[in-house]
Motif scaffolding. Sequence first.
Motif, PDB file in Angstrom:
ATOM      1  N   ASP A  28     -12.433   6.020  -0.688  1.00  0.00           N
ATOM      2  CA  ASP A  28     -13.035   4.695  -0.551  1.00  0.00           C
ATOM      3  C   ASP A  28     -12.477   3.835  -1.688  1.00  0.00           C
ATOM      4  N   PHE A  29     -11.696   2.823  -1.348  1.00  0.00           N
ATOM      5  CA  PHE A  29     -11.019   2.049  -2.390  1.00  0.00           C
ATOM      6  C   PHE A  29     -10.959   0.571  -2.033  1.00  0.00           C
ATOM      7  N   LEU A  30     -10.603  -0.217  -3.030  1.00  0.00           N
ATOM      8  CA  LEU A  30     -10.410  -1.660  -2.857  1.00  0.00           C
ATOM      9  C   LEU A  30      -9.206  -2.084  -3.676  1.00  0.00           C
ATOM     10  N   ILE A  31      -8.420  -3.000  -3.115  1.00  0.00           N
ATOM     11  CA  ILE A  31      -7.314  -3.630  -3.843  1.00  0.00           C
ATOM     12  C   ILE A  31      -7.743  -5.045  -4.184  1.00  0.00           C
ATOM     13  N   VAL A  32      -7.654  -5.426  -5.449  1.00  0.00           N
ATOM     14  CA  VAL A  32      -7.963  -6.808  -5.836  1.00  0.00           C
ATOM     15  C   VAL A  32      -6.667  -7.498  -6.252  1.00  0.00           C
ATOM     16  N   ASP A  33      -6.553  -8.765  -5.883  1.00  0.00           N
ATOM     17  CA  ASP A  33      -5.317  -9.501  -6.140  1.00  0.00           C
ATOM     18  C   ASP A  33      -5.650 -10.955  -6.458  1.00  0.00           C
ATOM     19  N   ALA A  34      -4.921 -11.517  -7.424  1.00  0.00           N
ATOM     20  CA  ALA A  34      -5.210 -12.884  -7.864  1.00  0.00           C
ATOM     21  C   ALA A  34      -4.686 -13.945  -6.907  1.00  0.00           C
ATOM     22  N   HIS A  35      -3.770 -13.590  -6.028  1.00  0.00           N
ATOM     23  CA  HIS A  35      -3.171 -14.565  -5.127  1.00  0.00           C
ATOM     24  C   HIS A  35      -4.046 -14.812  -3.899  1.00  0.00           C
ATOM     25  N   GLY A  36      -3.747 -15.903  -3.226  1.00  0.00           N
ATOM     26  CA  GLY A  36      -4.540 -16.300  -2.072  1.00  0.00           C
ATOM     27  C   GLY A  36      -4.268 -15.497  -0.818  1.00  0.00           C
ATOM     28  N   ARG A  37      -3.087 -14.919  -0.698  1.00  0.00           N
ATOM     29  CA  ARG A  37      -2.756 -14.092   0.459  1.00  0.00           C
ATOM     30  C   ARG A  37      -1.672 -13.097   0.062  1.00  0.00           C
ATOM     31  N   THR A  38      -1.593 -12.051   0.822  1.00  0.00           N
ATOM     32  CA  THR A  38      -0.602 -11.010   0.539  1.00  0.00           C
ATOM     33  C   THR A  38       0.808 -11.576   0.673  1.00  0.00           C
ATOM     34  N   GLY A  39       1.636 -11.301  -0.329  1.00  0.00           N
ATOM     35  CA  GLY A  39       3.017 -11.771  -0.335  1.00  0.00           C
ATOM     36  C   GLY A  39       3.244 -13.017  -1.156  1.00  0.00           C
ATOM     37  N   ASP A  40       2.181 -13.643  -1.639  1.00  0.00           N
ATOM     38  CA  ASP A  40       2.353 -14.907  -2.375  1.00  0.00           C
ATOM     39  C   ASP A  40       3.131 -14.740  -3.669  1.00  0.00           C
ATOM     40  N   SER A  41       3.082 -13.573  -4.280  1.00  0.00           N
ATOM     41  CA  SER A  41       3.847 -13.382  -5.518  1.00  0.00           C
ATOM     42  C   SER A  41       5.342 -13.530  -5.254  1.00  0.00           C
ATOM     43  N   TRP A  42       5.779 -13.233  -4.019  1.00  0.00           N
ATOM     44  CA  TRP A  42       7.180 -13.445  -3.628  1.00  0.00           C
ATOM     45  C   TRP A  42       7.412 -14.879  -3.175  1.00  0.00           C
ATOM     46  N   ARG A  43       6.481 -15.428  -2.426  1.00  0.00           N
ATOM     47  CA  ARG A  43       6.654 -16.799  -1.922  1.00  0.00           C
ATOM     48  C   ARG A  43       6.784 -17.801  -3.067  1.00  0.00           C
ATOM     49  N   GLU A  44       6.193 -17.498  -4.212  1.00  0.00           N
ATOM     50  CA  GLU A  44       6.177 -18.439  -5.331  1.00  0.00           C
ATOM     51  C   GLU A  44       7.454 -18.395  -6.167  1.00  0.00           C
ATOM     52  N   ARG A  45       8.392 -17.549  -5.829  1.00  0.00           N
ATOM     53  CA  ARG A  45       9.637 -17.467  -6.591  1.00  0.00           C
ATOM     54  C   ARG A  45      10.640 -18.478  -6.054  1.00  0.00           C
ATOM     55  N   TRP A  46      11.820 -18.590  -6.702  1.00  0.00           N
ATOM     56  CA  TRP A  46      12.712 -19.695  -6.358  1.00  0.00           C
ATOM     57  C   TRP A  46      13.212 -19.573  -4.914  1.00  0.00           C
ATOM     58  N   ASP A  47      13.482 -20.743  -4.327  1.00  0.00           N
ATOM     59  CA  ASP A  47      13.700 -20.846  -2.885  1.00  0.00           C
ATOM     60  C   ASP A  47      14.825 -19.962  -2.366  1.00  0.00           C
ATOM     61  N   SER A  48      15.918 -19.867  -3.102  1.00  0.00           N
ATOM     62  CA  SER A  48      17.106 -19.172  -2.597  1.00  0.00           C
ATOM     63  C   SER A  48      17.170 -17.703  -3.015  1.00  0.00           C
ATOM     64  N   LEU A  49      16.113 -17.189  -3.614  1.00  0.00           N
ATOM     65  CA  LEU A  49      16.130 -15.807  -4.099  1.00  0.00           C
ATOM     66  C   LEU A  49      16.494 -14.836  -2.983  1.00  0.00           C
ATOM     67  N   GLU A  50      17.500 -14.025  -3.266  1.00  0.00           N
ATOM     68  CA  GLU A  50      17.969 -13.023  -2.314  1.00  0.00           C
ATOM     69  C   GLU A  50      17.995 -11.680  -3.017  1.00  0.00           C
TER      70      GLU A  50
END
Length: 350
Positions: A28-50
């Motif tokens: 029985d577990f929970l994941i807590v995250d500061a972002h508004g939705r899953t994946g936002d830590s990547w979405r917030e990086r520079w536009d052309s990041l590859e």
Amino acid sequence: MAEYDALVIGGGQAGLGIGYRLREAGLDFLIVDAHGRTGDSWRERWDSLELFTPRPFDFLPGMKLPKSAPYYPRKDDIADFLFTYREKFDLPVRHNFSVQKVEQVAEGFLVSGQDDNFTARQVIIAAGAFHTPRIPDCATRLDPGVWQGHSHSYRRPSDVPDGKVLVVGGGNSAAQIADELSATHTVTIASNGPIGFSPRSLFGVSIFWILHLTGMLRSDKDAAISRYVRPYSDTVIGRTLKRKIDRGVVRHIPHSVVDCEVSTVVFADGGRDDFPSVLWSTGYRPSYEWVKVDGALDDAGAPLQDHGVSPVSGLFWIGLPWQGMLNSALVNGVTAESAALAEAILKERT
């Protein structure tokens, strides 16, 4: 106050990967995250990041990146993959939850946030190692008229005023940003010594296939081959920037920044030059001041751990650079790291 067997701090690839293992184990577990939705830590990086890791190496336990993604995925491809992954395996994530304190209590650990508290017998910190941008102290001596930014907040070339810009750093982020800026700006990149460049592919084969076939990616961090490779772990993957430096399109100063005066930047060799814009790509410092657990951190505030296992019973880490292998902090390292850590977590519970 909700109680759990385990609580995971951080909902990026490492947190989701260990969440998959905990679900597999029936905890029985929970994941807590500061972002508004899953994946936002990547979405917030520079536009052309590859990513420099090709698609076949971008996977998490139980799921691969879809073949519809580019061979070298962009940051939004990874963000969408993480979002889909969480949904597919129905992983319990509490978003918009910023952890303010982790402390030991009789039940195990108390995790406190801005509007809620949880207790858990075990805590796994998957918050990564890239928190607070590291900027040299001398930056404060630059005139307010000099534009300054950090790769953490950089999004696109239009963020930087037109004209001359100094990019400080010698890693992959600095190289990608300097390369992108060179199409619209007059770019100088300064690094602490020569920049090491590795080809993205050899004879048409991604360098990551070579690392995989030679066993480097899955070798333990303490193995002889890992000790040999580790000094080169900041090598820039791809030679696009090198070609621009060789042609004089981008100027390279192989010396670190040692001082700043008004609009002048001073380098370790005594050289100096004026720059109206400076972009610091100088990495991050750990920011675990919210971990109020005796014995969890060293004197510099970095995690004390061995392959993710803390000397503090019940506390674990995942997603740290070189935690167990060369690729511990990369997406493709999560599968092996989460399997090994889950084994340690379950062993402690017996």
